[in-house]
Design an enzyme around this catalytic site. Sequence first.
Site, PDB file in Angstrom:
ATOM      1  N   LYS A  17      -8.587   7.995   5.617  1.00  0.00           N
ATOM      2  CA  LYS A  17      -7.680   9.031   6.139  1.00  0.00           C
ATOM      3  C   LYS A  17      -8.443  10.327   6.356  1.00  0.00           C
ATOM      4  O   LYS A  17      -8.291  10.992   7.393  1.00  0.00           O
ATOM      5  CB  LYS A  17      -6.506   9.246   5.156  1.00  0.00           C
ATOM      6  N   GLN A  19      -1.297   9.498  -2.622  1.00  0.00           N
ATOM      7  CA  GLN A  19      -1.662   8.093  -2.441  1.00  0.00           C
ATOM      8  C   GLN A  19      -1.023   7.227  -3.540  1.00  0.00           C
ATOM      9  O   GLN A  19      -1.092   7.564  -4.720  1.00  0.00           O
ATOM     10  CB  GLN A  19      -3.194   7.954  -2.479  1.00  0.00           C
ATOM     11  N   ASP A  67       4.236  10.665   5.375  1.00  0.00           N
ATOM     12  CA  ASP A  67       4.398   9.242   5.046  1.00  0.00           C
ATOM     13  C   ASP A  67       5.833   8.775   5.308  1.00  0.00           C
ATOM     14  O   ASP A  67       6.096   7.574   5.352  1.00  0.00           O
ATOM     15  CB  ASP A  67       4.075   8.990   3.562  1.00  0.00           C
TER      16      ASP A  67
END
Length: 310
Positions: free
Chosen positions: A54, A98, A121
Site C-alpha cells: 500500500k 491493518q 476501507d
Amino acid sequence: MSAKILDGNALAKAIRAGLARDAAAFQAAAGRPPGLSVILVGEDPASAVYVGHKEKAAREAGFASAVVRLPATASEAEVLDRIAAMAADRAVDGMLVQLPLPKQVDPLAVQRAIPPAKDVDGFHPVNAGMLLLGQKGGFVPCTPLGVMALLDEAEIPLKGAEAVVVGRSTIVGKPVAQLLLDRHATVTIAHSRTRDLAAVCRRADVLVAAAGVPGLVRGAFVKPGAAVIDVGINRITDAAQAEDLLAGQPERLEKFRKNGHALVGDVHFGEAAAAAGWITPVPGGVGPLTVALLLRNTLEGARRTEGLPA
Ligand code: NDP
C-alpha cells in the site's frame, strides 16, 4: 484450459497510472498531494507485506503516505489515540488500521473510531449502511470494488445473471453480494452451513469465492462458461495439497517443491479453468486491485475534502 484469464495485475497497473495523473491534477488544484496513512499493530508478516504494498503504490502514484508502526503489545487506548491524531490531521484524506489486530484490541472499536469521511476501507458502520441503502458518497470496501472492476473490464453481463458469492464476511462476501445486487444480478450468498455447496455454485453465471479455504471450489462446482472470481489468498505448505491444487501448473509446482510454500485461492484453478468462461488467477487476480482501489477511494476522499469535482 478454455477460460479467459482476468488479469488483475494489468488492470491494476492501468488504474494506478490513471490515478497518478489524477493525483498530479489534484495537487495542482489543492496545493498538496492526496494523503493515505496506515496503522500497523504488531509484526504479522503477511500484514507487513500488505502494508508495504500500500505504501509503495501510494508513493508511486504521487500520494503522501505514512505508516505508523505500533508494537504487538500496544493497548487499545494507544491505538485509539493514534487514530484520533490521524483523524485530526488535515493532510490525511484516507486512513486505515491493518487487520488482523492483536487480541487486546477490538476491531469494531477501531472501525468505529475512524471518521467515516476518512474510512477508505469502507468498514465503518456509516459506510456499510450507506452501501446497503444505496446512498452515494460513502466508501465501498476495496476488495469488493476490485471484484466488480474485473467483471466490468471483461464486460461480463450482470443484469439478470445468477450470481453466487461463497462467504459472508463483512469485508468481502456481504459487500460483494450487495454490489452485484445493485447491478441487478440474482444473488445467492453461500457459507459454511450451506447445504450442497457444489449444486448451489453450479447455478452461477458469476461465481465469487471468498471463503479462505484453499481449493474449496472444484471443477464440478462451475457451470460451463461461468465467470469465476477467486478472492481467496491462502498460503499452503502441505506437499500433498500442493500436488492437488497446483495440478496442471508445472512451473508453480516446481517452485513449491523448491520453496515449500505457495499462495493459492479458494478455487481449484486447473479444474475450474477447464469449465469456466473467465477466471482470475491467484496471485495476480483480485489482490492487486484491492490496493489500486484503496488509492482511488483516497483520492475521492481528498477531492470531497477540498470541494473538487469527482
Ligand atoms: P472470513 O474468514 O472472514 O470469512 C470466510 C467466509 O467463508 C465465512 O462467511 C464462512 O462461513 C465462509 N466459509 C468458510 N468455510 C466455508 C466452507 N467450507 N464452505 C462454504 N463457506 C465457507 O474471510 P474473509 O472474507 O476475510 O476472506 C476470505 C478470503 O479472501 C481469504 O482467503 C482472505 O485471505 C482473502 N482476502 C483477499 C483479499 C484480497 O485483497 N484479494 C482481501 C481480503 C480477504 P461462515 O460465515 O458460516 O463461517
